[in-house]
Design an enzyme around this catalytic site. Sequence first.
Site, short mmCIF file in Angstrom:
data_model
loop_
_atom_site.label_atom_id
_atom_site.label_comp_id
_atom_site.label_asym_id
_atom_site.label_seq_id
_atom_site.Cartn_x
_atom_site.Cartn_y
_atom_site.Cartn_z
N CYS A 115 0.84 -1.20 0.00
CA CYS A 115 0.00 0.00 0.00
C CYS A 115 0.88 1.25 0.00
CB CYS A 115 -0.91 0.01 1.22
SG CYS A 115 -2.00 1.45 1.28
N LYS A 154 2.19 -9.84 0.63
CA LYS A 154 1.75 -9.21 -0.62
C LYS A 154 2.62 -7.99 -0.84
CE LYS A 154 -2.39 -7.78 -3.18
NZ LYS A 154 -2.06 -6.43 -3.65
N GLY A 248 -8.63 -7.84 -8.36
CA GLY A 248 -8.88 -6.70 -7.50
C GLY A 248 -10.14 -5.98 -7.92
#
Length: 347
Positions: A115, A154, A248
Amino acid sequence: MAVTEQAENPFPAPSVRDTQRYVASLRLSVAPMMDWTDRHCRVFHRILAPGARLYTEMVHANAVIHGDRERLLGFDRCEHPLALQLGGSEPVALAAAARIAADWGYDEINLNCGCPSDRVQAGRFGACLMREPELVGDCVAAMVAAVDIPVTVKCRLGVDEDNEYDRFAGFVDRQVQAGAAMVVVHARNAWLQGLSPKENREIPPLRYDWAYRLKRERPDLPVALNGGIASVQAAQAHLQHVDGVMLGRAAYHDPYVLHALEAAQTGAALRTREELLLQMRPYVEARLADGLSLKHISKHLLGLFHAQPGGRAFRQVLSEGAHRPGADWGLIEQALQVTRDRAERVA
């Protein structure tokens, strides 16, 4: 508001103990997406894809430790296999949060190293951790020691102007050395300055070949691919090179793609959008009886008829009516009927 007395998990389920068997099932998963993949969204996705692996929104380790666990961690038993994605960079806190999640019945702990938001960077977690592979390795090792469910990572390919494959591969190797059971690769860089989170999902170029190479050079490492996968055909092509694909935004904006992809992978018969929607009725009515407003569930259904005759009408009826007091399953039936009528006129 933080709570000190935590309720027992209302949906206990046996966690996956056989890591090899678990990671072998990763051919299809839905990415963790903030504000989107909440518990109601995941129930819908489970109906669409009974075998897919589902991920929560990212939750910071400190929130798990000190916050309202029912709100943050609660889930319906139908969501298994289900992974909790954690944010954080403190090994002790991450290990404590992982233990809590395992006790709640999660099947996997996934560490967010992708992120790029300013808030996440300020907390020293997310994509900026790709510049600190040793710290991430310490975090992974602490979680692996704390739980007996798979711990996974991830990540991106790198941050900003990182363009060295060996640096990316070295980051992955450090996490595997620490005990990571699998890696999910969002196959583009994250830009820590100058791009919004939305732009970071679209502007940095996709380099699927790096993920392909990682799998080719490390055949025993389970590798799932994320980023820009929006069709059954694209997903099937990627699966010739990696172990799994993670959808996603496509799974959210056009959720029938998720159903079609699982059907293509398993050989199951395709079900109609209407059949899938009607399966949500027991869950919707149960949550409404608990006092939940319909809008919290219906927002996840809006894309089901994407690009179909009547799809715009379906979205309009739900969007305009779900926030009104007393909105119930009847509104969904109304939206469905309007969609049927429009589709018949087109036919």
